[in-house]
Design a protein around this motif. Sequence first.
Motif, PDB file in Angstrom:
ATOM      1  N   ARG A 177       0.818  -1.217   0.000  1.00 56.40           N
ATOM      2  CA  ARG A 177       0.000   0.000   0.000  1.00 56.40           C
ATOM      3  C   ARG A 177       0.849   1.262   0.000  1.00 56.40           C
ATOM      4  NH1 ARG A 177      -2.869  -3.438   3.405  1.00 56.40           N
ATOM      5  NH2 ARG A 177      -2.067  -2.473   5.320  1.00 56.40           N
ATOM      6  N   LEU A 178       2.077   1.163   0.490  1.00 61.51           N
ATOM      7  CA  LEU A 178       2.976   2.319   0.451  1.00 61.51           C
ATOM      8  C   LEU A 178       3.282   2.754  -0.974  1.00 61.51           C
ATOM      9  CD1 LEU A 178       5.732   1.813   3.182  1.00 61.51           C
ATOM     10  CD2 LEU A 178       4.365   3.876   2.829  1.00 61.51           C
ATOM     11  N   THR A 179       3.157   1.843  -1.918  1.00 63.51           N
ATOM     12  CA  THR A 179       3.490   2.160  -3.304  1.00 63.51           C
ATOM     13  C   THR A 179       2.706   3.369  -3.809  1.00 63.51           C
ATOM     14  OG1 THR A 179       4.096  -0.130  -3.797  1.00 63.51           O
ATOM     15  CG2 THR A 179       3.509   1.260  -5.663  1.00 63.51           C
ATOM     16  N   ALA A 180       1.406   3.359  -3.587  1.00 59.37           N
ATOM     17  CA  ALA A 180       0.582   4.479  -4.057  1.00 59.37           C
ATOM     18  C   ALA A 180       0.879   5.752  -3.281  1.00 59.37           C
ATOM     19  CB  ALA A 180      -0.895   4.127  -3.937  1.00 59.37           C
ATOM     20  N   VAL A 181       1.183   5.620  -1.994  1.00 56.41           N
ATOM     21  CA  VAL A 181       1.456   6.792  -1.166  1.00 56.41           C
ATOM     22  C   VAL A 181       2.764   7.449  -1.593  1.00 56.41           C
ATOM     23  CG1 VAL A 181       1.905   7.575   1.182  1.00 56.41           C
ATOM     24  CG2 VAL A 181       0.153   5.845   0.769  1.00 56.41           C
ATOM     25  N   LEU A 182       3.822   6.662  -1.748  1.00 58.07           N
ATOM     26  CA  LEU A 182       5.102   7.213  -2.187  1.00 58.07           C
ATOM     27  C   LEU A 182       5.001   7.764  -3.606  1.00 58.07           C
ATOM     28  CD1 LEU A 182       7.555   4.545  -0.714  1.00 58.07           C
ATOM     29  CD2 LEU A 182       6.963   6.788   0.226  1.00 58.07           C
ATOM     30  N   GLY A 183       4.168   7.133  -4.415  1.00 61.27           N
ATOM     31  CA  GLY A 183       3.950   7.660  -5.760  1.00 61.27           C
ATOM     32  C   GLY A 183       3.283   9.015  -5.743  1.00 61.27           C
ATOM     33  N   ALA A 184       2.334   9.213  -4.818  1.00 68.21           N
ATOM     34  CA  ALA A 184       1.664  10.508  -4.703  1.00 68.21           C
ATOM     35  C   ALA A 184       2.648  11.606  -4.339  1.00 68.21           C
ATOM     36  CB  ALA A 184       0.555  10.433  -3.663  1.00 68.21           C
ATOM     37  N   LEU A 185       3.693  11.242  -3.596  1.00 64.80           N
ATOM     38  CA  LEU A 185       4.712  12.214  -3.184  1.00 64.80           C
ATOM     39  C   LEU A 185       5.827  12.354  -4.215  1.00 64.80           C
ATOM     40  CD1 LEU A 185       4.927  11.087   0.542  1.00 64.80           C
ATOM     41  CD2 LEU A 185       3.984  13.258  -0.289  1.00 64.80           C
ATOM     42  N   GLY A 186       5.814  11.514  -5.237  1.00 63.85           N
ATOM     43  CA  GLY A 186       6.821  11.610  -6.291  1.00 63.85           C
ATOM     44  C   GLY A 186       8.199  11.157  -5.853  1.00 63.85           C
ATOM     45  N   ALA A 187       8.277  10.211  -4.906  1.00 62.95           N
ATOM     46  CA  ALA A 187       9.578   9.741  -4.437  1.00 62.95           C
ATOM     47  C   ALA A 187      10.400   9.195  -5.599  1.00 62.95           C
ATOM     48  CB  ALA A 187       9.390   8.664  -3.376  1.00 62.95           C
ATOM     49  N   ASP A 188      11.644   9.674  -5.734  1.00 57.91           N
ATOM     50  CA  ASP A 188      12.475   9.257  -6.865  1.00 57.91           C
ATOM     51  C   ASP A 188      13.900   8.890  -6.454  1.00 57.91           C
ATOM     52  OD1 ASP A 188      13.340  11.796  -6.241  1.00 57.91           O
ATOM     53  OD2 ASP A 188      12.885  12.673  -8.195  1.00 57.91           O
ATOM     54  N   ARG A 189      14.136   8.782  -5.149  1.00 58.17           N
ATOM     55  CA  ARG A 189      15.449   8.363  -4.655  1.00 58.17           C
ATOM     56  C   ARG A 189      15.211   7.550  -3.393  1.00 58.17           C
ATOM     57  NH1 ARG A 189      19.435  11.554  -1.464  1.00 58.17           N
ATOM     58  NH2 ARG A 189      21.496  10.633  -1.753  1.00 58.17           N
ATOM     59  N   LEU A 190      15.766   6.334  -3.347  1.00 55.50           N
ATOM     60  CA  LEU A 190      15.411   5.374  -2.316  1.00 55.50           C
ATOM     61  C   LEU A 190      16.648   4.922  -1.560  1.00 55.50           C
ATOM     62  CD1 LEU A 190      12.990   3.203  -4.480  1.00 55.50           C
ATOM     63  CD2 LEU A 190      12.432   5.210  -3.095  1.00 55.50           C
ATOM     64  N   ILE A 191      16.626   5.110  -0.232  1.00 55.34           N
ATOM     65  CA  ILE A 191      17.730   4.734   0.647  1.00 55.34           C
ATOM     66  C   ILE A 191      17.169   3.846   1.744  1.00 55.34           C
ATOM     67  CG2 ILE A 191      19.441   5.584   2.301  1.00 55.34           C
ATOM     68  CD1 ILE A 191      19.459   8.206   0.632  1.00 55.34           C
ATOM     69  N   SER A 192      17.888   2.760   2.071  1.00 55.82           N
ATOM     70  CA  SER A 192      17.403   1.831   3.075  1.00 55.82           C
ATOM     71  C   SER A 192      18.548   1.272   3.904  1.00 55.82           C
ATOM     72  CB  SER A 192      16.652   0.663   2.400  1.00 55.82           C
ATOM     73  OG  SER A 192      16.298  -0.336   3.330  1.00 55.82           O
ATOM     74  N   SER A 193      18.235   0.916   5.150  1.00 56.27           N
ATOM     75  CA  SER A 193      19.100   0.031   5.909  1.00 56.27           C
ATOM     76  C   SER A 193      19.295  -1.252   5.101  1.00 56.27           C
ATOM     77  CB  SER A 193      18.423  -0.287   7.247  1.00 56.27           C
ATOM     78  OG  SER A 193      18.791  -1.543   7.747  1.00 56.27           O
ATOM     79  N   ASP A 194      20.387  -1.961   5.361  1.00 58.13           N
ATOM     80  CA  ASP A 194      20.614  -3.206   4.617  1.00 58.13           C
ATOM     81  C   ASP A 194      19.884  -4.396   5.230  1.00 58.13           C
ATOM     82  OD1 ASP A 194      22.159  -3.393   6.884  1.00 58.13           O
ATOM     83  OD2 ASP A 194      23.991  -4.013   5.862  1.00 58.13           O
ATOM     84  N   ALA A 195      19.076  -4.187   6.277  1.00 60.04           N
ATOM     85  CA  ALA A 195      18.283  -5.267   6.853  1.00 60.04           C
ATOM     86  C   ALA A 195      17.116  -5.616   5.931  1.00 60.04           C
ATOM     87  CB  ALA A 195      17.755  -4.868   8.228  1.00 60.04           C
ATOM     88  N   GLU A 196      16.776  -6.875   5.870  1.00 63.83           N
ATOM     89  CA  GLU A 196      15.741  -7.357   4.963  1.00 63.83           C
ATOM     90  C   GLU A 196      14.416  -6.648   5.172  1.00 63.83           C
ATOM     91  OE1 GLU A 196      13.171  -9.395   2.448  1.00 63.83           O
ATOM     92  OE2 GLU A 196      15.363  -9.154   2.397  1.00 63.83           O
ATOM     93  N   ARG A 197      14.017  -6.403   6.413  1.00 65.98           N
ATOM     94  CA  ARG A 197      12.709  -5.810   6.672  1.00 65.98           C
ATOM     95  C   ARG A 197      12.613  -4.380   6.167  1.00 65.98           C
ATOM     96  NH1 ARG A 197      15.563  -6.927  11.191  1.00 65.98           N
ATOM     97  NH2 ARG A 197      15.942  -5.344  12.797  1.00 65.98           N
ATOM     98  N   CYS A 198      13.725  -3.664   6.127  1.00 66.48           N
ATOM     99  CA  CYS A 198      13.708  -2.312   5.560  1.00 66.48           C
ATOM    100  C   CYS A 198      13.684  -2.360   4.034  1.00 66.48           C
ATOM    101  CB  CYS A 198      14.929  -1.532   6.035  1.00 66.48           C
ATOM    102  SG  CYS A 198      14.740  -0.805   7.677  1.00 66.48           S
ATOM    103  N   VAL A 199      14.539  -3.179   3.479  1.00 65.25           N
ATOM    104  CA  VAL A 199      14.588  -3.284   2.016  1.00 65.25           C
ATOM    105  C   VAL A 199      13.228  -3.730   1.465  1.00 65.25           C
ATOM    106  CG1 VAL A 199      15.667  -4.445   0.064  1.00 65.25           C
ATOM    107  CG2 VAL A 199      17.061  -3.749   2.025  1.00 65.25           C
ATOM    108  N   ALA A 200      12.629  -4.724   2.137  1.00 67.20           N
ATOM    109  CA  ALA A 200      11.343  -5.237   1.661  1.00 67.20           C
ATOM    110  C   ALA A 200      10.230  -4.202   1.761  1.00 67.20           C
ATOM    111  CB  ALA A 200      10.964  -6.484   2.449  1.00 67.20           C
TER     112      ALA A 200
END
Length: 292
Positions: A177-200
């Motif tokens: 469900r975050l997909t539509a929310v981040l799309g509404a904000l125009g997110a275009d650069r993605l940074i994550s912890s290297d832990a699986e739960r963050c990446v996923a």
Amino acid sequence: MTDPATVIAAGGVVWRDSRGTRQVLLVHRPRYDDWSLPKGKLTANEHVLQGARREIEEETGLQVVLGPPLGVQRYPVRKNGAIVAKLVHYWSATPLDDTDFQPNSEVDEVAWLPVDKARDKLSYPRDVDILNNLDRVIPVASTLILLRHTEAVKRKDWDSKDTSRPLSSTGTGQAERLTAVLGALGADRLISSDAERCVATITPYAASIDRHIHLWPEISERGYDADPDALAGLAEKAWRPGKVTVVCSHRPVLPALARELGLRVGKFSPGAFVVAHRLGDGRLVHERFSAP
């Protein structure tokens, strides 16, 4: 807490600069014979950011990216024979295209107008008040979305390395469900912890825009525990001019990370996030949201 009878709606002030003049988009609704800002009621369980973007597109035909908030209107409406409150959330919005408007059952005409003329044409003073907030929050220099990963499998139920602990079924749904929310904000650069739960958590969105996720081990629980000072200097890397950057990390790391990024420290439930806009004059405008 909002009364269950309250009508929740969302929309925006769609704007553009054309030949040195700032214009905003108004809609005409034949049912009411009025000129207003595009908005509409949320569907069941719809996130308010997603709803704002959807309603703007349905009424104007334009896909937009949402910027800083412009305020909330509250006024009475009739619902099921009773008078209830209606809350309408507004954001600044910039169009991604110049699709030709097609009249529909709700809106039969739209008009791009200079701001001064738009003020005169709007039918409701409350819409003028929202429009007047636009100049206070644009232009935006950069945007940062600080996100806690969505719900993960509990530690006691996971026998392998903590860095590989996956999302629960609830967390997987939140990530989708975050997909539509981040799309509404125009997110275009993605940074994550290297832990699986963050990446996923941000992988579904990354796949939807075909974008690479940058892994920062220093914002993982393990990395932060090993070297808390490694967060120093990350603000300069995270705030990228002209970009809408998502940073996904963990509850124990988020207070220190928020301070480093210049944001207010607060509690983050799984999937919760802060959207912060750095304006051209250096001010920050931010708002908090729970998981979708």
